[in-house]
Write a protein that holds these residues in place. Structure first.
Motif, PDB file in Angstrom:
ATOM      1  N   LEU A 177     101.263 -66.472  48.205  1.00 14.06           N
ATOM      2  CA  LEU A 177     102.814 -66.863  48.714  1.00 14.06           C
ATOM      3  C   LEU A 177     104.248 -67.080  47.729  1.00 14.06           C
ATOM      4  CD1 LEU A 177     101.918 -69.404  50.995  1.00 14.06           C
ATOM      5  CD2 LEU A 177     102.241 -67.631  52.403  1.00 14.06           C
ATOM      6  N   LEU A 178     102.875 -67.303  46.735  1.00 16.98           N
ATOM      7  CA  LEU A 178     104.415 -67.490  45.575  1.00 16.98           C
ATOM      8  C   LEU A 178     104.855 -65.831  45.349  1.00 16.98           C
ATOM      9  CD1 LEU A 178     102.165 -70.281  43.425  1.00 16.98           C
ATOM     10  CD2 LEU A 178     104.844 -70.264  44.126  1.00 16.98           C
ATOM     11  N   SER A 179     104.136 -65.216  44.603  1.00 15.29           N
ATOM     12  CA  SER A 179     103.995 -63.912  43.792  1.00 15.29           C
ATOM     13  C   SER A 179     105.436 -62.828  45.914  1.00 15.29           C
ATOM     14  CB  SER A 179     103.357 -62.720  44.231  1.00 15.29           C
ATOM     15  OG  SER A 179     103.499 -61.112  43.997  1.00 15.29           O
ATOM     16  N   GLU A 180     104.987 -63.431  46.829  1.00 10.61           N
ATOM     17  CA  GLU A 180     105.969 -62.077  47.964  1.00 10.61           C
ATOM     18  C   GLU A 180     107.165 -63.590  48.856  1.00 10.61           C
ATOM     19  OE1 GLU A 180     105.295 -59.108  49.155  1.00 10.61           O
ATOM     20  OE2 GLU A 180     102.652 -59.623  48.028  1.00 10.61           O
ATOM     21  N   VAL A 181     107.242 -64.904  47.997  1.00 13.06           N
ATOM     22  CA  VAL A 181     108.275 -65.542  48.533  1.00 13.06           C
ATOM     23  C   VAL A 181     109.346 -66.136  48.335  1.00 13.06           C
ATOM     24  CG1 VAL A 181     109.111 -67.380  50.257  1.00 13.06           C
ATOM     25  CG2 VAL A 181     106.965 -66.343  50.928  1.00 13.06           C
ATOM     26  N   TRP A 182     108.614 -65.468  46.510  1.00 11.08           N
ATOM     27  CA  TRP A 182     109.223 -66.123  45.548  1.00 11.08           C
ATOM     28  C   TRP A 182     109.690 -65.222  44.716  1.00 11.08           C
ATOM     29  CZ3 TRP A 182     107.361 -70.483  47.964  1.00 11.08           C
ATOM     30  CH2 TRP A 182     107.890 -71.685  48.438  1.00 11.08           C
ATOM     31  N   GLY A 183     108.676 -64.039  44.472  1.00  8.10           N
ATOM     32  CA  GLY A 183     108.970 -63.195  44.436  1.00  8.10           C
ATOM     33  C   GLY A 183     108.089 -63.237  42.584  1.00  8.10           C
ATOM     34  N   TYR A 184     107.631 -64.071  41.861  1.00  7.04           N
ATOM     35  CA  TYR A 184     107.013 -64.338  40.476  1.00  7.04           C
ATOM     36  C   TYR A 184     106.382 -65.879  40.877  1.00  7.04           C
ATOM     37  CZ  TYR A 184     111.498 -64.977  40.602  1.00  7.04           C
ATOM     38  OH  TYR A 184     112.930 -65.617  40.550  1.00  7.04           O
ATOM     39  N   ASP A 185     105.338 -65.830  39.987  1.00  5.01           N
ATOM     40  CA  ASP A 185     105.221 -67.591  39.836  1.00  5.01           C
ATOM     41  C   ASP A 185     104.994 -67.968  38.715  1.00  5.01           C
ATOM     42  OD1 ASP A 185     100.911 -68.101  39.619  1.00  5.01           O
ATOM     43  OD2 ASP A 185     103.288 -69.301  40.083  1.00  5.01           O
ATOM     44  N   PHE A 186     106.476 -68.442  39.248  1.00  2.00           N
ATOM     45  CA  PHE A 186     107.520 -69.147  38.350  1.00  2.00           C
ATOM     46  C   PHE A 186     107.208 -70.710  37.985  1.00  2.00           C
ATOM     47  CE2 PHE A 186     109.780 -69.969  42.198  1.00  2.00           C
ATOM     48  CZ  PHE A 186     111.000 -71.319  41.699  1.00  2.00           C
TER      49      PHE A 186
ATOM     50  N   GLU B 140     112.886 -72.744  52.483  1.00  2.00           N
ATOM     51  CA  GLU B 140     111.889 -72.702  54.366  1.00  2.00           C
ATOM     52  C   GLU B 140     112.299 -71.315  55.505  1.00  2.00           C
ATOM     53  OE1 GLU B 140     112.933 -77.120  53.633  1.00  2.00           O
ATOM     54  OE2 GLU B 140     112.622 -76.284  55.734  1.00  2.00           O
ATOM     55  N   TYR B 141     113.247 -71.302  55.387  1.00  2.00           N
ATOM     56  CA  TYR B 141     113.184 -69.598  56.450  1.00  2.00           C
ATOM     57  C   TYR B 141     112.566 -69.044  55.300  1.00  2.00           C
ATOM     58  CZ  TYR B 141     117.472 -71.248  58.655  1.00  2.00           C
ATOM     59  OH  TYR B 141     118.252 -71.872  59.569  1.00  2.00           O
ATOM     60  N   ASP B 142     112.764 -68.865  54.940  1.00  2.00           N
ATOM     61  CA  ASP B 142     111.652 -67.424  53.774  1.00  2.00           C
ATOM     62  C   ASP B 142     110.275 -67.246  53.909  1.00  2.00           C
ATOM     63  OD1 ASP B 142     114.242 -65.829  52.732  1.00  2.00           O
ATOM     64  OD2 ASP B 142     114.025 -66.635  50.479  1.00  2.00           O
ATOM     65  N   LEU B 143     109.957 -69.038  53.787  1.00  2.00           N
ATOM     66  CA  LEU B 143     108.663 -69.312  53.774  1.00  2.00           C
ATOM     67  C   LEU B 143     107.745 -68.609  55.379  1.00  2.00           C
ATOM     68  CD1 LEU B 143     106.212 -69.751  52.019  1.00  2.00           C
ATOM     69  CD2 LEU B 143     106.985 -72.149  52.627  1.00  2.00           C
ATOM     70  N   LEU B 144     108.693 -69.365  56.271  1.00  2.00           N
ATOM     71  CA  LEU B 144     108.580 -69.452  57.492  1.00  2.00           C
ATOM     72  C   LEU B 144     107.965 -67.843  58.113  1.00  2.00           C
ATOM     73  CD1 LEU B 144     108.205 -70.644  60.446  1.00  2.00           C
ATOM     74  CD2 LEU B 144     110.105 -71.160  60.740  1.00  2.00           C
ATOM     75  N   PHE B 145     109.390 -67.117  57.496  1.00  2.00           N
ATOM     76  CA  PHE B 145     109.671 -65.932  58.030  1.00  2.00           C
ATOM     77  C   PHE B 145     108.441 -64.930  57.843  1.00  2.00           C
ATOM     78  CE2 PHE B 145     114.831 -65.565  58.919  1.00  2.00           C
ATOM     79  CZ  PHE B 145     114.423 -66.355  60.532  1.00  2.00           C
ATOM     80  N   TYR B 146     107.863 -65.328  56.616  1.00  2.00           N
ATOM     81  CA  TYR B 146     106.817 -65.066  55.959  1.00  2.00           C
ATOM     82  C   TYR B 146     105.626 -65.145  56.630  1.00  2.00           C
ATOM     83  CZ  TYR B 146     103.799 -62.775  52.718  1.00  2.00           C
ATOM     84  OH  TYR B 146     102.588 -61.626  52.076  1.00  2.00           O
ATOM     85  N   LEU B 147     105.370 -66.386  56.812  1.00  2.00           N
ATOM     86  CA  LEU B 147     104.308 -66.473  57.505  1.00  2.00           C
ATOM     87  C   LEU B 147     103.866 -66.289  58.669  1.00  2.00           C
ATOM     88  CD1 LEU B 147     104.442 -70.470  56.662  1.00  2.00           C
ATOM     89  CD2 LEU B 147     102.092 -68.653  56.042  1.00  2.00           C
TER      90      LEU B 147
ATOM     91  N   ILE C  74     116.445 -62.610  44.616  1.00  2.00           N
ATOM     92  CA  ILE C  74     116.264 -63.100  45.528  1.00  2.00           C
ATOM     93  C   ILE C  74     117.957 -62.526  47.145  1.00  2.00           C
ATOM     94  CG2 ILE C  74     118.328 -64.944  46.147  1.00  2.00           C
ATOM     95  CD1 ILE C  74     116.848 -65.725  43.381  1.00  2.00           C
ATOM     96  N   ILE C  75     117.900 -62.089  46.186  1.00  2.00           N
ATOM     97  CA  ILE C  75     119.285 -61.102  46.722  1.00  2.00           C
ATOM     98  C   ILE C  75     119.056 -59.583  48.027  1.00  2.00           C
ATOM     99  CG2 ILE C  75     120.574 -59.262  47.493  1.00  2.00           C
ATOM    100  CD1 ILE C  75     121.978 -60.782  44.524  1.00  2.00           C
ATOM    101  N   LYS C  76     117.686 -59.330  47.292  1.00  2.00           N
ATOM    102  CA  LYS C  76     117.055 -58.273  48.118  1.00  2.00           C
ATOM    103  C   LYS C  76     115.873 -59.148  49.449  1.00  2.00           C
ATOM    104  CE  LYS C  76     116.946 -54.489  44.115  1.00  2.00           C
ATOM    105  NZ  LYS C  76     115.523 -53.455  43.643  1.00  2.00           N
ATOM    106  N   ARG C  77     115.156 -59.634  48.791  1.00  2.00           N
ATOM    107  CA  ARG C  77     114.686 -60.744  50.240  1.00  2.00           C
ATOM    108  C   ARG C  77     115.964 -61.897  51.071  1.00  2.00           C
ATOM    109  NH1 ARG C  77     112.482 -63.389  45.735  1.00  2.00           N
ATOM    110  NH2 ARG C  77     113.198 -65.540  46.269  1.00  2.00           N
ATOM    111  N   ASN C  78     116.389 -61.943  50.985  1.00  2.00           N
ATOM    112  CA  ASN C  78     117.933 -61.830  51.626  1.00  2.00           C
ATOM    113  C   ASN C  78     118.157 -60.661  52.443  1.00  2.00           C
ATOM    114  OD1 ASN C  78     118.767 -64.742  52.381  1.00  2.00           O
ATOM    115  ND2 ASN C  78     120.860 -62.861  52.387  1.00  2.00           N
ATOM    116  N   GLN C  79     118.623 -60.058  51.857  1.00  2.00           N
ATOM    117  CA  GLN C  79     119.013 -58.482  52.782  1.00  2.00           C
ATOM    118  C   GLN C  79     117.507 -58.566  53.293  1.00  2.00           C
ATOM    119  OE1 GLN C  79     119.794 -56.195  49.568  1.00  2.00           O
ATOM    120  NE2 GLN C  79     122.224 -56.232  49.698  1.00  2.00           N
ATOM    121  N   THR C  80     116.504 -58.273  53.124  1.00  2.00           N
ATOM    122  CA  THR C  80     115.007 -58.113  54.197  1.00  2.00           C
ATOM    123  C   THR C  80     114.928 -58.296  55.709  1.00  2.00           C
ATOM    124  OG1 THR C  80     114.622 -57.008  52.116  1.00  2.00           O
ATOM    125  CG2 THR C  80     112.561 -56.821  53.617  1.00  2.00           C
ATOM    126  N   SER C  81     114.916 -60.024  55.058  1.00  2.00           N
ATOM    127  CA  SER C  81     114.871 -60.931  56.412  1.00  2.00           C
ATOM    128  C   SER C  81     115.656 -60.429  56.836  1.00  2.00           C
ATOM    129  CB  SER C  81     114.576 -62.563  55.508  1.00  2.00           C
ATOM    130  OG  SER C  81     116.124 -63.214  54.524  1.00  2.00           O
TER     131      SER C  81
END
Length: 222
Positions: A176-185, A156-163, A115-122
């Protein structure tokens, strides 16, 4: 090293997360209820907040809503209830992830790191994308629609930014599950479909840019 706030009325839960997090070099702060967690976020800065759903004074869902009004800090929800409705509600109010008890402390730490790495990357991407009246500022992590700031959840930010970063590329739900959430939880496509629906509602007329690929997934087409 991350600053982690753990809010749970069960001392044992706080202790387990703290033990594993400190072993990895992180600094852990504790709150015994939702009210205390909100006040700590109001007066301090944290890299992530972990909220138990069932807490006295102020439950985790309500605390998450209040925290969203104060700061854009990532939130991980903990709950003994694993029903789909509870998970979806958590995402709708702005939670970044949802873990069902009993859980593996190692898994929780892995999710915290993701979560933190995705936030920092975005927030590290220094550019702005414009599509008619839709403006996406990756650096400021903001979206404006015809000059008005859109009120999106962190996911929603993460999803839109990735799209947008993958504009005109067909993206499967699994990707999308793998890249935006990081895993198919979550384990099914409704996670993506629900968030796409929420995102489209917030984009108004510019929802047209998010195209459904029947039987496959979605793409941002512009």
């Amino acid at each position: 090293m991350y600053k982690i706030l753990v809010a749970d009325d069960e001392q044992k839960i706080r202790e387990v997360i703290k033990e594993y997090a400190e072993f990895e070099g992180h600094e852990v702060f504790e709150a015994v209820d939702g009210m205390q967690a909100v006040e700590m976020v109001r007066t301090g800065d944290y890299d992530i907040v972990i909220l138990d759903v069932m807490m006295p004074k102020l439950d985790g869902f309500s605390a998450c809503k209040e925290i969203r009004k104060i700061k854009n800090v990532p939130v991980l929800m903990l709950s003994a209830r694993g029903e789909e409705y509870d998970k979806l509600f958590g995402f709708e109010i702005g939670a970044d992830d949802y873990v069902v008890k009993p859980f593996s402390p190692k898994e929780v730490l892995a999710r915290i790191n993701a979560i933190i790495k995705r936030n920092q990357t975005s927030t590290a991407v220094g550019d702005i994308a414009k599509f008619e009246g839709l403006e996406i500022n990756f650096t400021a992590r903001s979206v404006t629609i015809d000059g008005e700031k859109a009120n999106l959840t962190p996911k929603e930010y993460d999803l839109l930014f990735y799209l947008v970063r993958n504009k005109n590329i067909a993206l499967t739900r699994d990707r999308l599950l793998s890249e935006v959430w990081g895993y198919d939880f979550f384990g099914d496509d409704r996670t993506i479909d629900t968030h796409i629906k929420m995102l489209r509602n917030n984009l108004g007329e510019y929802r047209k840019f998010i195209v459904t690929l029947r039987g496959m997934g979605y793409k941002f087409e512009a």
